[in-house]
Motif scaffolding. Structure first.
Motif, PDB file in Angstrom:
ATOM      1  N   LEU A   9       0.891  -1.151  -0.100  1.00 16.37           N
ATOM      2  CA  LEU A   9       0.162   0.100  -0.020  1.00 16.37           C
ATOM      3  C   LEU A   9       0.773   1.299   0.035  1.00 16.37           C
ATOM      4  O   LEU A   9       1.771   1.510   0.991  1.00 16.37           O
ATOM      5  CB  LEU A   9      -0.889   0.077   1.166  1.00 16.37           C
ATOM      6  N   ALA A  10       0.751   2.076  -1.136  1.00 11.12           N
ATOM      7  CA  ALA A  10       1.733   3.187  -1.319  1.00 11.12           C
ATOM      8  C   ALA A  10       1.270   4.179  -0.363  1.00 11.12           C
ATOM      9  O   ALA A  10       0.222   4.248   0.142  1.00 11.12           O
ATOM     10  CB  ALA A  10       2.097   3.776  -2.768  1.00 11.12           C
ATOM     11  N   PRO A  11       2.257   5.245   0.093  1.00 10.47           N
ATOM     12  CA  PRO A  11       1.912   6.225   0.855  1.00 10.47           C
ATOM     13  C   PRO A  11       1.018   7.149   0.369  1.00 10.47           C
ATOM     14  O   PRO A  11       0.865   7.338  -0.846  1.00 10.47           O
ATOM     15  CB  PRO A  11       3.314   7.086   0.804  1.00 10.47           C
ATOM     16  N   GLY A  12      -0.147   7.533   1.168  1.00  8.89           N
ATOM     17  CA  GLY A  12      -1.270   8.352   0.807  1.00  8.89           C
ATOM     18  C   GLY A  12      -2.446   7.618   0.211  1.00  8.89           C
ATOM     19  O   GLY A  12      -3.291   8.148   0.006  1.00  8.89           O
ATOM     20  N   GLN A  13      -2.318   6.194   0.012  1.00  7.00           N
ATOM     21  CA  GLN A  13      -3.389   5.370  -0.573  1.00  7.00           C
ATOM     22  C   GLN A  13      -4.050   4.620   0.598  1.00  7.00           C
ATOM     23  O   GLN A  13      -3.759   4.413   1.768  1.00  7.00           O
ATOM     24  CB  GLN A  13      -2.690   4.423  -1.380  1.00  7.00           C
ATOM     25  N   THR A  14      -5.640   4.531   0.397  1.00  2.68           N
ATOM     26  CA  THR A  14      -6.535   3.621   1.177  1.00  2.68           C
ATOM     27  C   THR A  14      -7.117   2.547   0.465  1.00  2.68           C
ATOM     28  O   THR A  14      -7.632   2.941  -0.688  1.00  2.68           O
ATOM     29  CB  THR A  14      -7.505   4.968   1.856  1.00  2.68           C
ATOM     30  N   VAL A  15      -7.103   1.638   1.197  1.00  5.01           N
ATOM     31  CA  VAL A  15      -8.062   0.322   0.522  1.00  5.01           C
ATOM     32  C   VAL A  15      -9.211  -0.269   1.535  1.00  5.01           C
ATOM     33  O   VAL A  15      -8.846   0.057   2.660  1.00  5.01           O
ATOM     34  CB  VAL A  15      -7.170  -0.965   0.042  1.00  5.01           C
ATOM     35  N   THR A  16     -10.053  -0.597   0.970  1.00  2.00           N
ATOM     36  CA  THR A  16     -11.085  -1.105   1.610  1.00  2.00           C
ATOM     37  C   THR A  16     -11.205  -2.737   1.535  1.00  2.00           C
ATOM     38  O   THR A  16     -11.478  -2.892   0.117  1.00  2.00           O
ATOM     39  CB  THR A  16     -12.657  -0.561   1.611  1.00  2.00           C
ATOM     40  N   LYS A  17     -11.438  -3.361   2.443  1.00  2.25           N
ATOM     41  CA  LYS A  17     -11.093  -5.236   2.087  1.00  2.25           C
ATOM     42  C   LYS A  17     -12.558  -5.519   2.913  1.00  2.25           C
ATOM     43  O   LYS A  17     -12.973  -5.111   3.961  1.00  2.25           O
ATOM     44  CB  LYS A  17      -9.829  -5.396   2.649  1.00  2.25           C
ATOM     45  N   ARG A  18     -12.604  -6.812   2.277  1.00  2.00           N
ATOM     46  CA  ARG A  18     -13.768  -7.503   3.146  1.00  2.00           C
ATOM     47  C   ARG A  18     -13.269  -8.914   3.174  1.00  2.00           C
ATOM     48  O   ARG A  18     -12.664  -9.656   2.367  1.00  2.00           O
ATOM     49  CB  ARG A  18     -14.892  -7.508   2.469  1.00  2.00           C
ATOM     50  N   ILE A  19     -13.271  -9.468   4.527  1.00  3.35           N
ATOM     51  CA  ILE A  19     -12.967 -10.881   4.855  1.00  3.35           C
ATOM     52  C   ILE A  19     -14.064 -11.575   5.812  1.00  3.35           C
ATOM     53  O   ILE A  19     -15.125 -10.951   6.186  1.00  3.35           O
ATOM     54  CB  ILE A  19     -11.576 -11.057   5.753  1.00  3.35           C
ATOM     55  N   SER A  20     -14.320 -12.770   5.565  1.00  2.66           N
ATOM     56  CA  SER A  20     -15.262 -13.601   6.074  1.00  2.66           C
ATOM     57  C   SER A  20     -14.705 -14.761   7.206  1.00  2.66           C
ATOM     58  O   SER A  20     -13.794 -15.167   7.106  1.00  2.66           O
ATOM     59  CB  SER A  20     -16.074 -14.353   5.024  1.00  2.66           C
ATOM     60  N   ARG A  21     -16.034 -14.641   8.210  1.00  2.00           N
ATOM     61  CA  ARG A  21     -15.524 -15.493   9.392  1.00  2.00           C
ATOM     62  C   ARG A  21     -16.971 -15.995   9.793  1.00  2.00           C
ATOM     63  O   ARG A  21     -18.030 -15.574   9.174  1.00  2.00           O
ATOM     64  CB  ARG A  21     -14.939 -14.823  10.699  1.00  2.00           C
ATOM     65  N   SER A  22     -17.072 -16.919  10.598  1.00  2.00           N
ATOM     66  CA  SER A  22     -18.018 -17.477  11.269  1.00  2.00           C
ATOM     67  C   SER A  22     -17.773 -18.099  12.543  1.00  2.00           C
ATOM     68  O   SER A  22     -16.925 -18.160  13.019  1.00  2.00           O
ATOM     69  CB  SER A  22     -18.688 -18.835  10.353  1.00  2.00           C
ATOM     70  N   MET A  23     -19.102 -18.000  13.292  1.00  2.00           N
ATOM     71  CA  MET A  23     -19.076 -18.404  14.766  1.00  2.00           C
ATOM     72  C   MET A  23     -20.403 -18.670  15.060  1.00  2.00           C
ATOM     73  O   MET A  23     -21.649 -18.503  14.663  1.00  2.00           O
ATOM     74  CB  MET A  23     -18.941 -16.851  15.572  1.00  2.00           C
ATOM     75  N   ASP A  24     -20.557 -19.828  16.265  1.00  2.00           N
ATOM     76  CA  ASP A  24     -21.865 -20.143  16.822  1.00  2.00           C
ATOM     77  C   ASP A  24     -22.143 -19.255  17.292  1.00  2.00           C
ATOM     78  O   ASP A  24     -22.212 -19.210  18.674  1.00  2.00           O
ATOM     79  CB  ASP A  24     -21.554 -21.749  17.347  1.00  2.00           C
ATOM     80  N   THR A  25     -23.193 -18.368  16.974  1.00  2.00           N
ATOM     81  CA  THR A  25     -23.639 -17.159  17.656  1.00  2.00           C
ATOM     82  C   THR A  25     -24.911 -17.696  18.653  1.00  2.00           C
ATOM     83  O   THR A  25     -25.120 -17.014  19.679  1.00  2.00           O
ATOM     84  CB  THR A  25     -24.498 -16.257  16.598  1.00  2.00           C
ATOM     85  N   GLU A  26     -25.470 -18.849  18.652  1.00  2.00           N
ATOM     86  CA  GLU A  26     -26.353 -19.293  19.529  1.00  2.00           C
ATOM     87  C   GLU A  26     -25.602 -19.647  20.735  1.00  2.00           C
ATOM     88  O   GLU A  26     -26.130 -19.794  21.644  1.00  2.00           O
ATOM     89  CB  GLU A  26     -27.058 -20.615  18.777  1.00  2.00           C
ATOM     90  N   ALA A  27     -24.519 -20.301  20.883  1.00  2.00           N
ATOM     91  CA  ALA A  27     -23.702 -20.629  21.946  1.00  2.00           C
ATOM     92  C   ALA A  27     -23.066 -19.552  22.537  1.00  2.00           C
ATOM     93  O   ALA A  27     -22.844 -19.483  23.846  1.00  2.00           O
ATOM     94  CB  ALA A  27     -22.900 -21.798  21.530  1.00  2.00           C
ATOM     95  N   TYR A  28     -22.623 -18.522  21.466  1.00  2.00           N
ATOM     96  CA  TYR A  28     -21.451 -17.541  22.119  1.00  2.00           C
ATOM     97  C   TYR A  28     -21.944 -16.076  21.997  1.00  2.00           C
ATOM     98  O   TYR A  28     -21.156 -15.185  22.377  1.00  2.00           O
ATOM     99  CB  TYR A  28     -20.037 -17.918  21.347  1.00  2.00           C
ATOM    100  N   GLY A  29     -22.989 -16.100  21.352  1.00  2.00           N
ATOM    101  CA  GLY A  29     -23.623 -14.449  21.382  1.00  2.00           C
ATOM    102  C   GLY A  29     -22.937 -13.947  20.099  1.00  2.00           C
ATOM    103  O   GLY A  29     -22.342 -14.851  19.162  1.00  2.00           O
TER     104      GLY A  29
END
Length: 202
Positions: free
Chosen positions: A153-173
């Protein structure tokens, strides 16, 4: 004054005190009804006990120094990271989604800005995700819309990224703690505290 006269004066004073007490006792506690017979305070006059919102308030998952979504952390070399949002992904149309019941797929949107004077190595950025309420493991996933953190990433530049994850929300909120690591700066203090965000899967 001799002893006999002194005793007489004391007796007279005591008699006066008793008479005053007797006159004032008619308005004292002796004429009040017992507690069981007194009127209860009106509902509007009753004082609330504790915080009325306590029952509906969720657990406090924030620790001192934690960042919230939208807040940024900048490493000494000038690379700035923002965790923008955690968003649940609708898996109805995903043929490849075959996780156990209770697991929630979510997208993590992040922004990186290089405010330094030299290119930043995005391959040196990594994350750790964990449940923030009662613990819980968060799993790595890959979605077609995800973008890998790679390259410079060059100086003065901005990037937006998306990454995916999963979690058992019934058990852990739905609260997730995200720890970010970056070792692309020279002289990085690897023993220092790493930035952490606490976010809710929306």
């Amino acid at each position: 004054m001799n002893v006999r006269l002194r005793r007489a004066a004391i007796a007279v004073a005591a008699g006066l005190a008793l008479s005053v007490t007797g006159c004032s006792s008619s308005g004292g506690d002796s004429d009040r009804p017992p507690l069981s017979q007194r009127d209860a305070p009106a509902e509007d006059d009753a004082e609330p006990v504790g915080d009325q919102d306590d029952a509906s308030a969720g657990p406090d998952t924030q620790a001192p120094g934690d960042l919230a979504p939208g807040e940024s952390y900048t490493w000494p070399g000038g690379l700035s990271l923002t965790i923008d949002a955690l968003t649940e992904v609708d898996t109805a149309g995903l043929d490849e989604w075959s996780q156990p019941e209770g697991d929630t797929l979510f997208a993590v949107t992040i922004s990186l800005t290089n405010d330094g004077d030299r290119p930043a190595d995005l391959d040196s950025v990594s994350f750790d995700f964990q449940g923030a309420t009662v613990g819980g493991e968060v799993y790595f996933e890959y979605h077609d819309d995800d973008e890998e953190l790679t390259g410079r990433l060059a100086p003065g530049q901005t990037v937006t990224k998306r990454i995916s994850r999963s979690m058992d929300t019934e058990a852990y909120g739905r609260e997730v703690v995200i720890t970010a690591y970056y070792w692309g700066d020279e002289g990085t203090d690897f023993l220092g505290d790493d930035p952490e965000w606490v976010a809710t899967i929306e």
